[in-house]
Design a protein around this motif. Structure first.
Motif, PDB file in Angstrom:
ATOM      1  N   ALA A  56      23.590 -15.876 -42.371  1.00 44.78           N
ATOM      2  CA  ALA A  56      24.010 -15.496 -43.722  1.00 44.78           C
ATOM      3  C   ALA A  56      24.452 -16.738 -44.501  1.00 44.78           C
ATOM      4  CB  ALA A  56      25.152 -14.491 -43.641  1.00 44.78           C
ATOM      5  N   MET A  57      25.174 -17.629 -43.822  1.00 43.79           N
ATOM      6  CA  MET A  57      25.656 -18.830 -44.495  1.00 43.79           C
ATOM      7  C   MET A  57      24.502 -19.743 -44.891  1.00 43.79           C
ATOM      8  SD  MET A  57      28.465 -21.603 -43.190  1.00 43.79           S
ATOM      9  CE  MET A  57      27.366 -22.526 -42.119  1.00 43.79           C
ATOM     10  N   VAL A  58      23.583 -19.944 -43.941  1.00 41.38           N
ATOM     11  CA  VAL A  58      22.451 -20.827 -44.226  1.00 41.38           C
ATOM     12  C   VAL A  58      21.629 -20.283 -45.389  1.00 41.38           C
ATOM     13  CG1 VAL A  58      20.261 -21.690 -43.298  1.00 41.38           C
ATOM     14  CG2 VAL A  58      22.320 -21.826 -41.913  1.00 41.38           C
ATOM     15  N   SER A  59      21.346 -18.973 -45.370  1.00 40.81           N
ATOM     16  CA  SER A  59      20.488 -18.489 -46.461  1.00 40.81           C
ATOM     17  C   SER A  59      21.207 -18.542 -47.800  1.00 40.81           C
ATOM     18  CB  SER A  59      19.858 -17.134 -46.171  1.00 40.81           C
ATOM     19  OG  SER A  59      20.793 -16.253 -45.722  1.00 40.81           O
ATOM     20  N   GLU A  60      22.513 -18.314 -47.797  1.00 34.70           N
ATOM     21  CA  GLU A  60      23.237 -18.397 -49.066  1.00 34.70           C
ATOM     22  C   GLU A  60      23.238 -19.832 -49.610  1.00 34.70           C
ATOM     23  OE1 GLU A  60      24.188 -15.981 -50.882  1.00 34.70           O
ATOM     24  OE2 GLU A  60      25.230 -17.164 -52.415  1.00 34.70           O
ATOM     25  N   PHE A  61      23.440 -20.798 -48.715  1.00 32.20           N
ATOM     26  CA  PHE A  61      23.403 -22.204 -49.149  1.00 32.20           C
ATOM     27  C   PHE A  61      22.017 -22.549 -49.733  1.00 32.20           C
ATOM     28  CE2 PHE A  61      27.164 -23.605 -46.408  1.00 32.20           C
ATOM     29  CZ  PHE A  61      27.901 -24.107 -47.474  1.00 32.20           C
ATOM     30  N   ILE A  62      20.969 -22.058 -49.043  1.00 35.86           N
ATOM     31  CA  ILE A  62      19.609 -22.356 -49.529  1.00 35.86           C
ATOM     32  C   ILE A  62      19.389 -21.718 -50.899  1.00 35.86           C
ATOM     33  CG2 ILE A  62      17.125 -22.032 -49.106  1.00 35.86           C
ATOM     34  CD1 ILE A  62      17.773 -22.216 -46.083  1.00 35.86           C
ATOM     35  N   HIS A  63      19.834 -20.463 -51.056  1.00 31.71           N
ATOM     36  CA  HIS A  63      19.676 -19.798 -52.356  1.00 31.71           C
ATOM     37  C   HIS A  63      20.392 -20.569 -53.451  1.00 31.71           C
ATOM     38  CE1 HIS A  63      17.298 -16.445 -51.241  1.00 31.71           C
ATOM     39  NE2 HIS A  63      18.149 -16.037 -50.317  1.00 31.71           N
ATOM     40  N   LYS A  64      21.571 -21.112 -53.088  1.00 32.05           N
ATOM     41  CA  LYS A  64      22.358 -21.858 -54.073  1.00 32.05           C
ATOM     42  C   LYS A  64      21.576 -23.050 -54.634  1.00 32.05           C
ATOM     43  CE  LYS A  64      27.327 -21.880 -53.858  1.00 32.05           C
ATOM     44  NZ  LYS A  64      28.514 -22.568 -53.376  1.00 32.05           N
ATOM     45  N   LEU A  70      10.370 -22.979 -58.356  1.00 37.23           N
ATOM     46  CA  LEU A  70       9.222 -22.086 -58.459  1.00 37.23           C
ATOM     47  C   LEU A  70       8.434 -22.048 -57.161  1.00 37.23           C
ATOM     48  CD1 LEU A  70       8.042 -22.969 -62.043  1.00 37.23           C
ATOM     49  CD2 LEU A  70       9.271 -20.940 -61.280  1.00 37.23           C
ATOM     50  N   LEU A  71       8.321 -23.226 -56.533  1.00 38.14           N
ATOM     51  CA  LEU A  71       7.540 -23.285 -55.306  1.00 38.14           C
ATOM     52  C   LEU A  71       8.447 -23.234 -54.088  1.00 38.14           C
ATOM     53  CD1 LEU A  71       5.026 -26.015 -56.398  1.00 38.14           C
ATOM     54  CD2 LEU A  71       4.561 -23.600 -56.042  1.00 38.14           C
ATOM     55  N   LYS A  72       7.895 -22.698 -53.028  1.00 36.69           N
ATOM     56  CA  LYS A  72       8.700 -22.601 -51.805  1.00 36.69           C
ATOM     57  C   LYS A  72       8.974 -23.998 -51.249  1.00 36.69           C
ATOM     58  CE  LYS A  72       7.404 -18.076 -50.212  1.00 36.69           C
ATOM     59  NZ  LYS A  72       7.006 -17.335 -49.032  1.00 36.69           N
ATOM     60  N   PRO A  73      10.203 -24.267 -50.881  1.00 37.99           N
ATOM     61  CA  PRO A  73      10.533 -25.612 -50.389  1.00 37.99           C
ATOM     62  C   PRO A  73      10.159 -25.844 -48.924  1.00 37.99           C
ATOM     63  CG  PRO A  73      12.487 -24.258 -50.394  1.00 37.99           C
ATOM     64  CD  PRO A  73      11.387 -23.397 -50.939  1.00 37.99           C
ATOM     65  N   ARG A  74      10.049 -27.140 -48.584  1.00 39.01           N
ATOM     66  CA  ARG A  74       9.989 -27.518 -47.173  1.00 39.01           C
ATOM     67  C   ARG A  74      11.439 -27.775 -46.791  1.00 39.01           C
ATOM     68  NH1 ARG A  74       6.616 -32.702 -45.575  1.00 39.01           N
ATOM     69  NH2 ARG A  74       7.774 -33.599 -47.298  1.00 39.01           N
ATOM     70  N   ILE A  75      11.812 -27.348 -45.620  1.00 40.14           N
ATOM     71  CA  ILE A  75      13.213 -27.533 -45.233  1.00 40.14           C
ATOM     72  C   ILE A  75      13.304 -28.227 -43.878  1.00 40.14           C
ATOM     73  CG2 ILE A  75      15.386 -26.348 -44.666  1.00 40.14           C
ATOM     74  CD1 ILE A  75      14.740 -24.206 -46.652  1.00 40.14           C
ATOM     75  N   ALA A  98      17.461 -18.675 -34.768  1.00 44.03           N
ATOM     76  CA  ALA A  98      18.157 -17.839 -35.750  1.00 44.03           C
ATOM     77  C   ALA A  98      18.287 -18.591 -37.075  1.00 44.03           C
ATOM     78  CB  ALA A  98      19.529 -17.443 -35.223  1.00 44.03           C
ATOM     79  N   VAL A  99      18.593 -19.883 -36.984  1.00 45.70           N
ATOM     80  CA  VAL A  99      18.753 -20.681 -38.195  1.00 45.70           C
ATOM     81  C   VAL A  99      17.401 -20.874 -38.887  1.00 45.70           C
ATOM     82  CG1 VAL A  99      19.456 -22.932 -39.071  1.00 45.70           C
ATOM     83  CG2 VAL A  99      20.762 -21.852 -37.255  1.00 45.70           C
ATOM     84  N   VAL A 100      16.364 -21.095 -38.070  1.00 41.88           N
ATOM     85  CA  VAL A 100      15.020 -21.268 -38.629  1.00 41.88           C
ATOM     86  C   VAL A 100      14.591 -19.984 -39.348  1.00 41.88           C
ATOM     87  CG1 VAL A 100      12.574 -21.605 -38.054  1.00 41.88           C
ATOM     88  CG2 VAL A 100      14.319 -23.032 -36.984  1.00 41.88           C
ATOM     89  N   GLY A 156      13.127 -18.198 -48.031  1.00 46.69           N
ATOM     90  CA  GLY A 156      12.028 -18.643 -48.882  1.00 46.69           C
ATOM     91  C   GLY A 156      11.399 -19.978 -48.533  1.00 46.69           C
ATOM     92  N   ALA A 157      11.722 -20.529 -47.358  1.00 47.14           N
ATOM     93  CA  ALA A 157      11.133 -21.816 -46.995  1.00 47.14           C
ATOM     94  C   ALA A 157       9.646 -21.648 -46.685  1.00 47.14           C
ATOM     95  CB  ALA A 157      11.840 -22.393 -45.792  1.00 47.14           C
ATOM     96  N   ARG A 158       8.870 -22.675 -47.070  1.00 43.74           N
ATOM     97  CA  ARG A 158       7.441 -22.655 -46.760  1.00 43.74           C
ATOM     98  C   ARG A 158       7.237 -23.139 -45.333  1.00 43.74           C
ATOM     99  NH1 ARG A 158       4.068 -27.074 -48.031  1.00 43.74           N
ATOM    100  NH2 ARG A 158       5.777 -27.895 -49.268  1.00 43.74           N
ATOM    101  N   LYS A 159       8.019 -24.144 -44.969  1.00 45.31           N
ATOM    102  CA  LYS A 159       7.907 -24.752 -43.655  1.00 45.31           C
ATOM    103  C   LYS A 159       9.291 -25.208 -43.229  1.00 45.31           C
ATOM    104  CE  LYS A 159       3.932 -27.256 -41.999  1.00 45.31           C
ATOM    105  NZ  LYS A 159       3.095 -28.424 -42.163  1.00 45.31           N
ATOM    106  N   VAL A 160       9.620 -25.021 -41.967  1.00 46.59           N
ATOM    107  CA  VAL A 160      10.947 -25.447 -41.506  1.00 46.59           C
ATOM    108  C   VAL A 160      10.799 -26.393 -40.321  1.00 46.59           C
ATOM    109  CG1 VAL A 160      13.194 -24.697 -40.652  1.00 46.59           C
ATOM    110  CG2 VAL A 160      11.894 -23.208 -42.162  1.00 46.59           C
ATOM    111  N   PHE A 161      11.476 -27.505 -40.387  1.00 48.64           N
ATOM    112  CA  PHE A 161      11.509 -28.436 -39.266  1.00 48.64           C
ATOM    113  C   PHE A 161      12.934 -28.549 -38.760  1.00 48.64           C
ATOM    114  CE2 PHE A 161       8.340 -30.039 -42.279  1.00 48.64           C
ATOM    115  CZ  PHE A 161       7.205 -30.106 -41.487  1.00 48.64           C
ATOM    116  N   ILE A 162      13.033 -28.813 -37.477  1.00 47.77           N
ATOM    117  CA  ILE A 162      14.364 -29.078 -36.904  1.00 47.77           C
ATOM    118  C   ILE A 162      14.392 -30.537 -36.494  1.00 47.77           C
ATOM    119  CG2 ILE A 162      15.808 -28.642 -34.878  1.00 47.77           C
ATOM    120  CD1 ILE A 162      15.930 -26.374 -36.831  1.00 47.77           C
ATOM    121  N   ILE A 163      15.422 -31.228 -36.878  1.00 51.08           N
ATOM    122  CA  ILE A 163      15.546 -32.626 -36.473  1.00 51.08           C
ATOM    123  C   ILE A 163      16.778 -32.767 -35.588  1.00 51.08           C
ATOM    124  CG2 ILE A 163      16.837 -33.261 -38.553  1.00 51.08           C
ATOM    125  CD1 ILE A 163      15.377 -35.982 -38.458  1.00 51.08           C
ATOM    126  N   GLU A 164      16.681 -33.613 -34.601  1.00 51.76           N
ATOM    127  CA  GLU A 164      17.824 -33.786 -33.705  1.00 51.76           C
ATOM    128  C   GLU A 164      18.836 -34.726 -34.344  1.00 51.76           C
ATOM    129  OE1 GLU A 164      17.214 -33.593 -29.616  1.00 51.76           O
ATOM    130  OE2 GLU A 164      15.058 -33.353 -29.797  1.00 51.76           O
TER     131      GLU A 164
END
Ligand SMILES: Nc1ncnc2c1ncn2[C@@H]1O[C@H](COP(=O)(O)OP(=O)(O)OP(=O)(O)O)[C@@H](O)[C@H]1O
Ligand SMILES: [Mg+2]
Length: 339
Positions: free
Chosen positions: A78-86, A92-97, A112-114, A121-129
């Motif tokens: 819930a926190m992650v999606s709210e931050f992203i919405h903010k 207009l276009l879906k972001p890469r995250i 869960a975070v991904v 609304g992310a187009r693509k999600v990457f996880i970085i260490e």
């Protein structure tokens, strides 16, 4: 029109978000407030932080990442999606995250975070260490076969990693970092002075007067709390000697963790680390005298990276521009775990 890149350093204490071209746009506490009646997020970040401990029963205000792990999946999402919405409200276009999660977070929790980022609304999600991001943010070129040791000390965990050739060679993490130091200060003050202080006061002592290398007793601070025996509010003086003694054991644990990683690091890389020095990042790196104490104990030079608190976030931001050259074989080089 090109799509926007959003970088997220999802930390135990703070969440920092970068937006391509604009740099850091959000730097707020990792706190979420949730309305159980309406089943919706009420606030995140600073606003939710002010609600901690001050909410009626139907509202939960909490830190969903405790000790560097996700303690509550639903709230973290819930926190992650709210931050992203903010930050992506009018895009207009879906972001890469790209999201950086603490190193001790499990794959299930990461998923869960991904998922949260994808449903936001992310187009693509990457996880970085975290260590990779920290070094990139400290301005280190990690693409060469040259070993670097980074120690990221946040709120929940102290992560030690040896990185060479874009990948993590050795790493180890202990759940001793900023929060534990605050707790140690609270315990020490209550035992020695019979004074009960709050978390924020303890954090203030840690940031203002603590020196773990050469405390002199000359730095002092007036602190307010409740006398444990008399039950009344009192003000007392605490010195840097008190602070250093309070955190000594925890600091030793962090240093022992660094030593044990050095012990298992291949010899060629040890040579590089001696040459390059140990790099400290994260808020905990700013603890007075910590760099000197580490250098003394390990006999390897050690320094605090510039903008230590923002290194990971800056590194996440930089990783977008590296994605082209690194895109092949991402999985192998441990920069991105998801495509
Ligand atoms: N000057 C300072 N001296 C000592 N500690 C500090 C200082 N400034 C900040 N901190 C501490 O740094 C911690 C926050 O650091 P940071 O934002 O890097 O953590 P995080 O990334 O949220 O956590 P983690 O990486 O463990 O998930 C807090 O515990 C804070 O008290
Ligand atoms: Mg961090």
């Amino acid at each position: 029109m090109s799509s926007i890149d959003i970088g997220i350093d999802l930390g135990t204490a703070n969440t920092i978000i970068t937006v391509g071209g604009k740099g850091i746009v959000i730097n707020e506490p990792s706190v979420v407030a949730y309305d159980k009646k309406k089943k919706s997020v009420l606030a995140v970040g600073e606003e939710a932080y002010r609600m901690l401990g001050r909410t009626p029963e139907y509202i939960v205000a909490m830190k969903p990442l405790a000790d560097g792990v996700i303690s509550d999946n639903v709230m973290a999402e819930a926190m992650v999606s709210e931050f992203i919405h903010k930050v992506s409200g009018s895009m207009l276009l879906k972001p890469r995250i790209i999201i950086c999660v603490p190193s001790s977070v499990t794959d299930v929790e990461t998923r869960a975070v991904v998922e949260a980022a994808l449903s936001a609304g992310a187009r693509k999600v990457f996880i970085i260490e975290e260590p990779i991001a920290a070094l990139l943010g400290a301005g280190i070129d990690i693409s060469k076969p040259n070993g670097y040791m980074v120690v990221d000390i946040g709120g929940g965990t102290a992560d030690v990693a040896v990185v060479s050739f874009n990948g993590i060679v050795k790493s180890q993490s202990v759940k001793v970092a900023g929060n534990k130091l605050d707790e140690a200060i609270i315990r020490y003050v209550s035992q020695k002075y019979k004074l009960l202080i709050g978390e924020k006061t303890a954090e203030n002592i840690k940031k203002t007067i603590t020196n773990v290398y050469n405390p002199t007793g000359l730095k002092k601070m007036q602190v307010k709390g409740r006398h444990l025996l008399r039950g009344l509010p009192v003000t007392m003086e605490i010195t840097d000697l008190d602070a250093a003694e309070a955190v000594a054991e925890n600091v030793m644990e962090i240093i022992d963790n660094i030593k044990s990683v050095l012990e298992v690091t291949p010899p060629e890389l040890i040579g590089d680390i001696h040459e390059n020095g140990i790099i400290l990042t994260g808020g905990g790196a700013l603890l007075g005298g910590l760099d000197k104490a580490i250098a003394q104990e390990t006999r390897v030079k050690c320094y605090v990276a510039e903008n230590a608190l923002e290194c990971v976030a800056r590194g996440v931001e930089k990783a977008f521009s590296l994605s082209e050259e690194l895109l092949d074989g991402f999985e192998k080089i441990s920069l991105y775990r998801y495509k």
